[in-house]
Scaffold this motif. Sequence first.
Motif, PDB file in Angstrom:
ATOM      1  N   ILE A   1       0.849  -1.198   0.000  1.00 44.15           N
ATOM      2  CA  ILE A   1       0.000   0.000   0.000  1.00 44.15           C
ATOM      3  C   ILE A   1       0.884   1.247   0.000  1.00 44.15           C
ATOM      4  O   ILE A   1       2.088   1.186   0.203  1.00 44.15           O
ATOM      5  CB  ILE A   1      -0.966   0.033   1.205  1.00 44.15           C
ATOM      6  N   ASN A   2       0.222   2.370  -0.249  1.00 44.85           N
ATOM      7  CA  ASN A   2       0.873   3.695  -0.186  1.00 44.85           C
ATOM      8  C   ASN A   2       2.062   3.815  -1.134  1.00 44.85           C
ATOM      9  O   ASN A   2       3.080   4.438  -0.804  1.00 44.85           O
ATOM     10  CB  ASN A   2       1.329   4.013   1.245  1.00 44.85           C
ATOM     11  N   LEU A   3       1.938   3.217  -2.317  1.00 45.32           N
ATOM     12  CA  LEU A   3       2.997   3.369  -3.316  1.00 45.32           C
ATOM     13  C   LEU A   3       3.055   4.818  -3.779  1.00 45.32           C
ATOM     14  O   LEU A   3       2.035   5.419  -4.139  1.00 45.32           O
ATOM     15  CB  LEU A   3       2.732   2.457  -4.514  1.00 45.32           C
ATOM     16  N   VAL A   4       4.265   5.380  -3.784  1.00 47.33           N
ATOM     17  CA  VAL A   4       4.479   6.761  -4.225  1.00 47.33           C
ATOM     18  C   VAL A   4       5.645   6.774  -5.204  1.00 47.33           C
ATOM     19  O   VAL A   4       6.748   6.313  -4.884  1.00 47.33           O
ATOM     20  CB  VAL A   4       4.782   7.694  -3.036  1.00 47.33           C
ATOM     21  N   ALA A   5       5.403   7.301  -6.392  1.00 48.26           N
ATOM     22  CA  ALA A   5       6.460   7.527  -7.383  1.00 48.26           C
ATOM     23  C   ALA A   5       6.907   8.976  -7.251  1.00 48.26           C
ATOM     24  O   ALA A   5       6.073   9.888  -7.216  1.00 48.26           O
ATOM     25  CB  ALA A   5       5.942   7.239  -8.786  1.00 48.26           C
ATOM     26  N   SER A   6       8.229   9.216  -7.181  1.00 51.40           N
ATOM     27  CA  SER A   6       8.712  10.573  -6.909  1.00 51.40           C
ATOM     28  C   SER A   6      10.113  10.757  -7.456  1.00 51.40           C
ATOM     29  O   SER A   6      10.731   9.824  -7.984  1.00 51.40           O
ATOM     30  CB  SER A   6       8.695  10.849  -5.399  1.00 51.40           C
ATOM     31  N   ASN A   7      10.613  11.988  -7.320  1.00 48.47           N
ATOM     32  CA  ASN A   7      11.986  12.344  -7.680  1.00 48.47           C
ATOM     33  C   ASN A   7      12.371  11.899  -9.084  1.00 48.47           C
ATOM     34  O   ASN A   7      13.377  11.201  -9.294  1.00 48.47           O
ATOM     35  CB  ASN A   7      12.978  11.756  -6.675  1.00 48.47           C
ATOM     36  N   PRO A   8      11.603  12.280 -10.101  1.00 47.18           N
ATOM     37  CA  PRO A   8      11.952  11.843 -11.460  1.00 47.18           C
ATOM     38  C   PRO A   8      13.209  12.523 -11.978  1.00 47.18           C
ATOM     39  O   PRO A   8      13.497  13.685 -11.644  1.00 47.18           O
ATOM     40  CB  PRO A   8      10.726  12.267 -12.273  1.00 47.18           C
ATOM     41  N   THR A   9      13.963  11.789 -12.767  1.00 44.96           N
ATOM     42  CA  THR A   9      15.027  12.360 -13.589  1.00 44.96           C
ATOM     43  C   THR A   9      14.669  12.055 -15.034  1.00 44.96           C
ATOM     44  O   THR A   9      13.578  11.559 -15.327  1.00 44.96           O
ATOM     45  CB  THR A   9      16.391  11.757 -13.236  1.00 44.96           C
ATOM     46  N   ASP A  10      15.595  12.302 -15.950  1.00 46.24           N
ATOM     47  CA  ASP A  10      15.328  11.969 -17.350  1.00 46.24           C
ATOM     48  C   ASP A  10      15.124  10.467 -17.544  1.00 46.24           C
ATOM     49  O   ASP A  10      14.419  10.046 -18.464  1.00 46.24           O
ATOM     50  CB  ASP A  10      16.486  12.424 -18.238  1.00 46.24           C
ATOM     51  N   THR A  11      15.736   9.642 -16.680  1.00 50.22           N
ATOM     52  CA  THR A  11      15.720   8.188 -16.912  1.00 50.22           C
ATOM     53  C   THR A  11      15.299   7.366 -15.701  1.00 50.22           C
ATOM     54  O   THR A  11      15.239   6.148 -15.794  1.00 50.22           O
ATOM     55  CB  THR A  11      17.111   7.696 -17.346  1.00 50.22           C
ATOM     56  N   THR A  12      15.021   7.993 -14.553  1.00 53.23           N
ATOM     57  CA  THR A  12      14.693   7.221 -13.354  1.00 53.23           C
ATOM     58  C   THR A  12      13.516   7.840 -12.605  1.00 53.23           C
ATOM     59  O   THR A  12      13.230   9.034 -12.731  1.00 53.23           O
ATOM     60  CB  THR A  12      15.885   7.150 -12.383  1.00 53.23           C
ATOM     61  N   VAL A  13      12.855   6.991 -11.802  1.00 54.04           N
ATOM     62  CA  VAL A  13      11.814   7.429 -10.872  1.00 54.04           C
ATOM     63  C   VAL A  13      11.989   6.623  -9.589  1.00 54.04           C
ATOM     64  O   VAL A  13      12.158   5.400  -9.628  1.00 54.04           O
ATOM     65  CB  VAL A  13      10.394   7.218 -11.447  1.00 54.04           C
ATOM     66  N   ASP A  14      11.953   7.319  -8.431  1.00 55.69           N
ATOM     67  CA  ASP A  14      12.027   6.641  -7.144  1.00 55.69           C
ATOM     68  C   ASP A  14      10.662   6.065  -6.787  1.00 55.69           C
ATOM     69  O   ASP A  14       9.629   6.708  -7.017  1.00 55.69           O
ATOM     70  CB  ASP A  14      12.453   7.598  -6.039  1.00 55.69           C
ATOM     71  N   LEU A  15      10.653   4.864  -6.199  1.00 59.84           N
ATOM     72  CA  LEU A  15       9.416   4.223  -5.759  1.00 59.84           C
ATOM     73  C   LEU A  15       9.543   3.861  -4.285  1.00 59.84           C
ATOM     74  O   LEU A  15      10.533   3.245  -3.870  1.00 59.84           O
ATOM     75  CB  LEU A  15       9.142   2.956  -6.569  1.00 59.84           C
ATOM     76  N   ASP A  16       8.544   4.247  -3.499  1.00 59.23           N
ATOM     77  CA  ASP A  16       8.487   3.911  -2.083  1.00 59.23           C
ATOM     78  C   ASP A  16       7.093   3.405  -1.761  1.00 59.23           C
ATOM     79  O   ASP A  16       6.105   3.874  -2.352  1.00 59.23           O
ATOM     80  CB  ASP A  16       8.802   5.137  -1.213  1.00 59.23           C
ATOM     81  N   TRP A  17       6.997   2.478  -0.796  1.00 59.46           N
ATOM     82  CA  TRP A  17       5.693   1.932  -0.424  1.00 59.46           C
ATOM     83  C   TRP A  17       5.759   1.373   0.995  1.00 59.46           C
ATOM     84  O   TRP A  17       6.850   1.219   1.576  1.00 59.46           O
ATOM     85  CB  TRP A  17       5.273   0.830  -1.400  1.00 59.46           C
TER      86      TRP A  17
END
Length: 618
Positions: free
Chosen positions: A308-324
């Motif tokens: 639960i509580n998946l959050v996609a954040s901190n995008p760059t040109d080629t990456t995205v951070d995922l936390d849950w």
Amino acid sequence: MKHIYILLLAILTSALGFAQIPAGYYDHATGTGYTLKTQLKRIINDIDDPEINNTIEEEHNQQTYNSLDPFNATYERDFYYEVNGDNTILDMYSENPNGNDPYNYSPVSDECGNFNSEGDCYNKEHVIPQSVFNSQLPMYSDAHHLIPTDGRVNGFRSNFPFGRVDDNQLVNQSGISNPTQNGSKLGNNLNSGYSAGYSATVFEPIDEFKGDIARIYFYFVTRYEDQISSWDAYPMFDGSSDKAIADPFLSILITWHQNDPVSQKEIDRNNNIYYNHQNNRNPFVDNPQYVDLIWNTTPDTEAPSDPINLVASNPTDTTVDLDWTASTDNVGVTSYDIYIDGSFVFNTGSVSNNTIATGLSADTLYCFTIKARDAAGNESNFSNQSCEVTTDNGNTNLNCINETFENIPAASSQYSDFSWVGSDGFTFNATDARTDQTLDGRAITIRNGTLQYTDNFSDLIETVTVTTQRVFSGDSGTFDLVVNGNIVGTIPYNDTPTTTTINVDINPFNTLNINNNSNPSNRVRFDNLSWTCGILSATEFKDQNINIFPNPIKSLLNINLKSDVETNVEIYDVLGKRVYTKMINTSKALNLQALKNGIYILKISQENSSITKRLVKN
């Protein structure tokens, strides 16, 4: 974790790889319980399908008992624990994995012979006593349960079953002190806990090799299931053909199997027996889960809870951070599967509740969901969806990995397998490695193993750079740089720090390994491993192939294609929910009157390329 040992280059001409299970070897192992056990027996013994060839059995290249002598001298060597142990026999009854061995044996010259005490010589131990099967072939010479051991300790173990010794009831035998010099011991079985139900004398190896012994027994009762019921009584066997192993020994062996997972030594030994000796395999080394599928009467069928509580954040040109928020499980979560737009992309390989999605395209909307997995393969339902748009900062030549090895496990001078999350958050494995050396700060030292990058990646890899230095004694040499399974260059080393850059230019890039030490006894430090990568993209079509207008829109959005290419049009609201999708292959005026006024993200994809634009509806 798997790695490659080059024992003698002139002998290992088959280029053994990581697991080296022949293609299709286990195709017919499709059942569960004792049905699976019988299927594995047929595979081990090469029994053809009775519907095709009337049950023709061929013992796989049956060997003689004495043929084990050259096999042991060549392959049963200590490439795993001793710094200079590759010229000594690896004896599970005398090996000290955490320090110097009490004694060592040279191949051939130290083979028994006569002995007076522990440390005199080595001979061949039948892990399942030969008295059980009356010294009959092929059991008598089956390499999978014949191991080199100290002659005196072999006699000390005698025909006793394996078990869990009660330290208050140790047995001395024929003047041999107990426990033996590496801690193996003989005594009455501890009649409690997982070993409850037996109290007579048993032999207990050290923890490092308990799983090895267990998997040898599982192999033996599987291969000889149709003969075991006719043999002499043996406390570890129950006299049946199916279950075969008596309680409490089944509990003991399963516990040892679980607590001491398959080691590289076992993998290499399994490969060597198959490729260089008798041409069959121990399926419980290749597929440890078979133990649970055959003998566990209460398998784990409970799926983990949903992340639960998946959050996609901190995008760059080629990456995205995922936390849950992590899932829970009745046994334990082992990893998470990552999905983009509903399609599986990669597995985290760990229980961490965060990861980084890599290899993404710039200025593109990505919608993520995840599932949790446990050791039995049960998976949860999907998490919530979280979307993020990558940036477009024009970084077309990114130093996407820069591994400093500062996060490797605690300093250890013992050669073993290690896994860690590196400086940039990516997972690395090292085999036949030690962690106590420094170069430019901490470094990983590889002997006859592999440095492997294991996280999912799908970008263009351009160049790879790494610094090496041989330590201790030896000469100059090279390692292979292997990308996507192909050797793309060699990495030299000598006694001075050497930095090497190799042009790779492979798109897409999935796996990277540094292995195949040209001199397997050399020990080589690696530091500052990095590689540059470009953004994975197909033909750019923002201006050349497509024209989009107007923006903002009131109802109609015109998409003019300059070629008849299948084009997918998707529109997402600001929360990442897809609110419109259409596939076109000619110019179209799309009626978007039903959309509410507001800001949207327009994603248009052709073949392997996509663009995203901010779309305003008035």
